[in-house]
Design a protein around this motif. Structure first.
Motif, PDB file in Angstrom:
ATOM      1  N   VAL A 198      38.565  36.308  36.157  1.00  0.00           N
ATOM      2  CA  VAL A 198      39.913  36.077  36.690  1.00  0.00           C
ATOM      3  C   VAL A 198      40.603  34.948  35.920  1.00  0.00           C
ATOM      4  N   ALA A 251      46.715  40.979  44.872  1.00  0.00           N
ATOM      5  CA  ALA A 251      45.254  41.062  44.946  1.00  0.00           C
ATOM      6  C   ALA A 251      44.852  42.297  45.743  1.00  0.00           C
ATOM      7  N   CYS A 293      38.776  41.187  42.689  1.00  0.00           N
ATOM      8  CA  CYS A 293      39.054  39.799  43.078  1.00  0.00           C
ATOM      9  C   CYS A 293      37.939  39.206  43.956  1.00  0.00           C
ATOM     10  N   VAL A 295      41.394  43.336  47.208  1.00  0.00           N
ATOM     11  CA  VAL A 295      40.033  42.817  47.329  1.00  0.00           C
ATOM     12  C   VAL A 295      39.067  43.905  47.824  1.00  0.00           C
ATOM     13  N   ILE A 347      45.285  42.271  40.456  1.00  0.00           N
ATOM     14  CA  ILE A 347      43.879  42.081  40.097  1.00  0.00           C
ATOM     15  C   ILE A 347      43.034  42.902  41.062  1.00  0.00           C
ATOM     16  N   ASP A 391      34.735  35.171  38.924  1.00  0.00           N
ATOM     17  CA  ASP A 391      35.807  34.177  38.874  1.00  0.00           C
ATOM     18  C   ASP A 391      36.161  33.788  37.436  1.00  0.00           C
ATOM     19  N   TYR A 432      44.091  31.872  43.441  1.00  0.00           N
ATOM     20  CA  TYR A 432      45.129  32.547  44.245  1.00  0.00           C
ATOM     21  C   TYR A 432      46.465  31.827  44.114  1.00  0.00           C
ATOM     22  N   THR A 460      37.467  35.279  43.562  1.00  0.00           N
ATOM     23  CA  THR A 460      38.684  34.526  43.281  1.00  0.00           C
ATOM     24  C   THR A 460      38.791  33.310  44.208  1.00  0.00           C
TER      25      THR A 460
END
Lengths: 313, 534
Positions: B341, B385, B367, B387, B364, B338, B375, B370
């Motif tokens: 990010v 995103a 993620c 993921v 990203i 995080d 977000y 995140t």
């Protein structure tokens, strides 16, 4: 190059953004002090070479008239080292630039690759920004880890920083790292130490005062003290450890080619960089080359150095 | 969900969707009933994988979980030391040339806590042949004594990544790349062979077998190298079963700076074909969570280890991204933790403010941690995103108990949050890190179940329909290919995933078990490799 040839000393240069790595690398290439240095950089764009000094260029190697070369580190570091090995008979040492957020002590592990020997982790520090960066939530731990794992920390921009900033930086460094801390800039031969084999020193019996460095393999610098001594006969391994621990505080660099009694057929190389000592074997023994060279800070008492050098044996 | 019983295909593209008689009446042509009892979906799009997905199977697999290679062969999991040894002995027998090294991969000693796998076990396989076994994370390898003797790794080897045992001999474990590279030619063959033509072709087979018709190769290929560009354009002809969005790994391969690299990528984009798309770059912010190298916000790792590593200095991210953004290139950036990010969003904020681009689709990647607040920032900045949903299965129990603890683990790979906030979503395998296979990825995101049977954050589950969208249109959008792929829509390439059962009909817990027949790519059928159990 035969497999028995000497390993190329590999020094890593780290430090956060703005610490002066590029300035230093450009200076090494422009003033290599007689050493033929291979400089490995992340980005050619940062290297500032006078076109007249440029001998030839291929995709990732620049060859300079003074014998130095500059390589860009491709995404494959092992491959880059192979390229450098191809120049082994034409260069004396390797200097690797570590990215601003890189971990110099990890990159230094490549110094154990075949054909190379690790020769110190040098980390540059910008006295104008280091204290604020050390508390930055994003990169504080990164800059602290860089200086913590260094052998030699060199404070840059000493011409711009004021005395308070320099002293505050030194006080902070004293707290976080065991590395030797020096104010830059340092001459090439001091920063990187003596390199070539033979060490090019005059004979000096252990009972007499060592001679100053010969001026051939390692150029003289008025301020720094360079002393060397020839050794005679094998040396016991425990005595090497005792000797390195006993070094006077001003010693920045030392290099020895030693015959150790438990490995009499091998050439043992001893390298001191700031706070660290590295001992390695790099080939079969050649008679008559055993010697040590030490470089110390300006003002280091000569007598202390002489006494120390004479302890070995 | 609109559906039909037939598709009409012409010139490799969908012409129409409807019922058989109607389409035959209107468009003529021949009716092909090969897939009469199958289920056709829009072709799956794997938006984060790597070139060695196929080539790694040239080596002997010794991982804990069973996996199937591109040729359809099932490799049973090696759940004991003895199973690893047996597998390697078999491979040793099959090699004729005594000088050829035995290369293996997938070893994961995490499953045998307290026990040591080292040179001694490998010496029991061969005392003469070099053996190199890469661990599942690809950051470690274990080698045998024969290899160490030949490469000069011995008591004199002093390196951090070469641990010694009580007798002063190296254990055979080589930790991280500088140490692995001591394995010399064997190391180079391991990491070099995955770059071969054969490796690319095996990637195509692997994709076809799991119903994937388009992949993104995230920074595995150096696109400043003309030979690599020609390799892909040459191999990806109309018989090749997949399309590829190629991302240049600009973090390490921009030797003349980012402006020059961006200009080269703009030129290269013009050479895109129907099957290979250029004009994309990948950057990386941090490492991995399970490796302890991702950058985490407070309170950091549950295990108390130091925070991870930055691969780009946070203050340099904007200046590195900017040249690619201004050139109109697509930038996908790896950020697991995080805190990584946070720094990335700061950079995109600067880049977008300086040079606003309304439809950039910068994404990203991973993620994993995140937060909802992040977000919301992504939504505001127009970011997507992708993921890493497979993590709930492959490392879910480790995340709950070792890396971040059960509460943060429950919020990892927050696909539900991303969709609720309105961030365009895809999900990926990062193959070969986890096996290629969108049905498994969808299964993980829908169920969020760990191997130990825990549900890792029920509130972050998504529906089957959302998962299917994410691995088709969601991914196509992020690759800027939604005009060409991602749905069964007239004018798009005729790419389909062909399944034996309908994902919308089966129990969601059985999503990953649906057999895959193969794919259709540009209207051409590609049946998967016959599955063998040997």
């Amino acid at each position: 190059m035969t497999p028995e040839a000497a390993r190329l000393p590999l020094t890593v240069i780290g430090g956060y953004l703005g610490a002066g790595k590029t300035t230093l690398l450009n200076r090494l290439l422009a003033n290599p002090d007689g050493q033929r240095i291979a400089v490995l950089v992340n980005d050619f764009g940062e290297i500032d070479i006078d076109g007249r000094l440029l001998n030839s260029t291929t995709d990732n190697v620049l060859r300079l008239a003074n014998g130095c070369i500059c390589c860009s580190v491709a995404d494959n570091f092992a491959e880059t080292l192979e390229t450098v090995r191809g120049f082994a008979d034409r260069i004396d040492r390797v200097v690797v630039e570590v990215s601003g957020v890189g971990q110099p002590h990890k990159v230094a592990q490549w110094g154990h690759s075949p054909g190379f020997s690790p020769d110190g982790i040098v980390v540059l520090v910008d006295p104008l920004s280091i204290l604020s960066r050390a508390t930055d939530p994003y990169i504080g731990d990164t800059v602290i880890s860089q200086v913590t794992r260094a052998d030699l920390v060199v404070i840059s921009r000493t011409d711009i920083a004021n005395v308070d900033e320099l002293e505050a930086t030194e006080a902070w460094l004293d707290n976080v790292t065991d590395a030797t801390v020096l104010r830059g800039p340092l001459p090439t031969a001091v920063l990187l130490g003596p390199v070539s084999r033979p060490l090019g020193v005059d004979y000096c019996p252990p009972s007499k005062e060592p001679t100053p460095g010969s001026g051939t393999a390692e150029p003289q610098h008025a301020d720094h003290v360079t002393l060397s001594r020839r050794l005679d006969g094998p040396i016991s391994r425990p005595s090497i450890e005792t000797w390195t621990r006993a070094r006077p505080s001003g010693v920045i660099r030392a290099k020895g080619l030693i015959r150790v009694d438990d490995r009499p057929n091998d050439r043992t190389v001893l390298q001191i960089c700031g706070s660290s000592t590295m001992v390695s074997v790099d080939g079969p023994w050649d008679d008559g080359e055993d010697a040590v060279v030490a470089i110390a800070l300006p003002g280091t008492p000569r007598a202390a150095l002489v006494k120390w050098l004479n302890l070995l044996g | 969900m609109p559906s039909g019983s037939a598709i009409a295909v012409r010139h490799g593209r969908f012409l129409a969707v409807g019922e058989v008689d109607e389409l035959a009446d209107v468009y003529g042509g021949t009716v092909d009933y090969t897939l009469a009892d199958k289920v056709l979906l829009p072709g799956f799009v794997e938006a984060h994988s790597h070139k060695d997905t196929g080539g790694i199977w040239q080596f002997t697999y010794v991982g804990f979980e069973a996996r199937r290679g591109p040729n359809g062969r099932l490799w049973r999991g090696c759940t004991t030391f003895d199973a690893v040894i047996d597998r390697l002995r078999e491979a040793d027998r099959l090699l004729d040339d005594p000088d050829e090294p035995l290369l293996a991969w997938g070893l994961d000693p995490i499953f045998w806590p307290g026990e040591r796998f080292d040179r001694r076990q490998l010496d029991a396989v061969s005392t003469t042949r070099r053996i190199f076994v890469a661990h599942s994370n690809m950051h470690l390898a274990t080698v045998n004594s024969a290899l160490m003797e030949q490469e000069g790794i011995g008591p004199d080897t002093v390196a951090e990544g070469v641990p010694k045992d009580d007798s002063g001999l190296p254990t055979g474990e080589l930790q991280e790349f500088p140490a692995m590279a001591l394995a010399g030619q064997t190391f180079r063959s391991f990491f070099g062979r995955t770059q071969s033509d054969e490796s690319v072709l095996m990637f195509g087979q692997a994709a076809r077998n799991v119903g994937v018709t388009t992949v993104a190769d995230l920074g595995t290929s150096n696109l400043l190298d003309e030979a690599v560009i020609r390799q892909w354009i040459g191999l990806a002809d109309e018989t090749f079963p997949m399309r590829t969005a190629m991302f240049h790994g600009a973090l390490m391969s921009a030797p003349d700076g980012d402006e020059a690299c961006a200009a080269a990528m703009v030129d290269l984009r013009r050479r895109s074909t129907d099957r290979v798309r250029f004009g994309n770059v990948k950057l990386l912010m941090d490492g991995s969570i399970q490796g302890g190298t991702a950058r985490l916000r407070w309170p950091g790792y549950l295990h108390g280890g130091p925070n991870g590593i930055w691969l780009i200095a946070p203050e340099q991210v904007a200046e590195r991204i900017s040249p690619y953004h201004r050139a109109g290139l697509l930038v996908h950036t790896h950020a697991n933790g995080d805190q990584a990010v946070d720094a990335l969003l700061d950079a995109f904020d600067q880049v977008q403010t300086a040079n606003p681009l309304p439809d950039h689709r910068h994404t990203i990647q991973h993620c994993q941690m995140t937060t909802p607040g992040q977000y919301r920032r992504m939504k505001a900045l127009g970011m997507c995103a992708n993921v890493f949903s497979n993590h709930t299965w492959f490392w879910g129990d480790q995340h709950r108990t070792i890396t971040v603890g059960p509460d943060r683990a429950a919020r990892m790979n927050a696909a539900r949050t991303a969709l609720d906030i309105g961030v365009p979503l895809s999900m990926h395998s990062d193959s070969p890190v986890t096996p290629l296979g969108p049905l498994h990825v969808a299964w993980a995101a829908v169920n969020r179940q760990t191997p130990k049977g825990e549900i890792m954050g029920e509130h972050e589950r998504i529906t089957v329909a959302e998962a299917m969208h994410a691995v088709t249109m969601g991914a196509a959008w992020q690759l800027r290919m939604d005009d060409a792929i991602g749905s069964i829509t007239p004018q798009k390439f005729a790419d389909c995933t062909v399944l034996e059962a309908d994902p919308f009909e089966v129990d969601p817990l059985e999503l990953r078990d649906i057999p895959v027949w193969g794919t259709m790519s540009g209207g051409v059928l590609h049946e998967g490799s016959p599955q063998t159990d040997a």
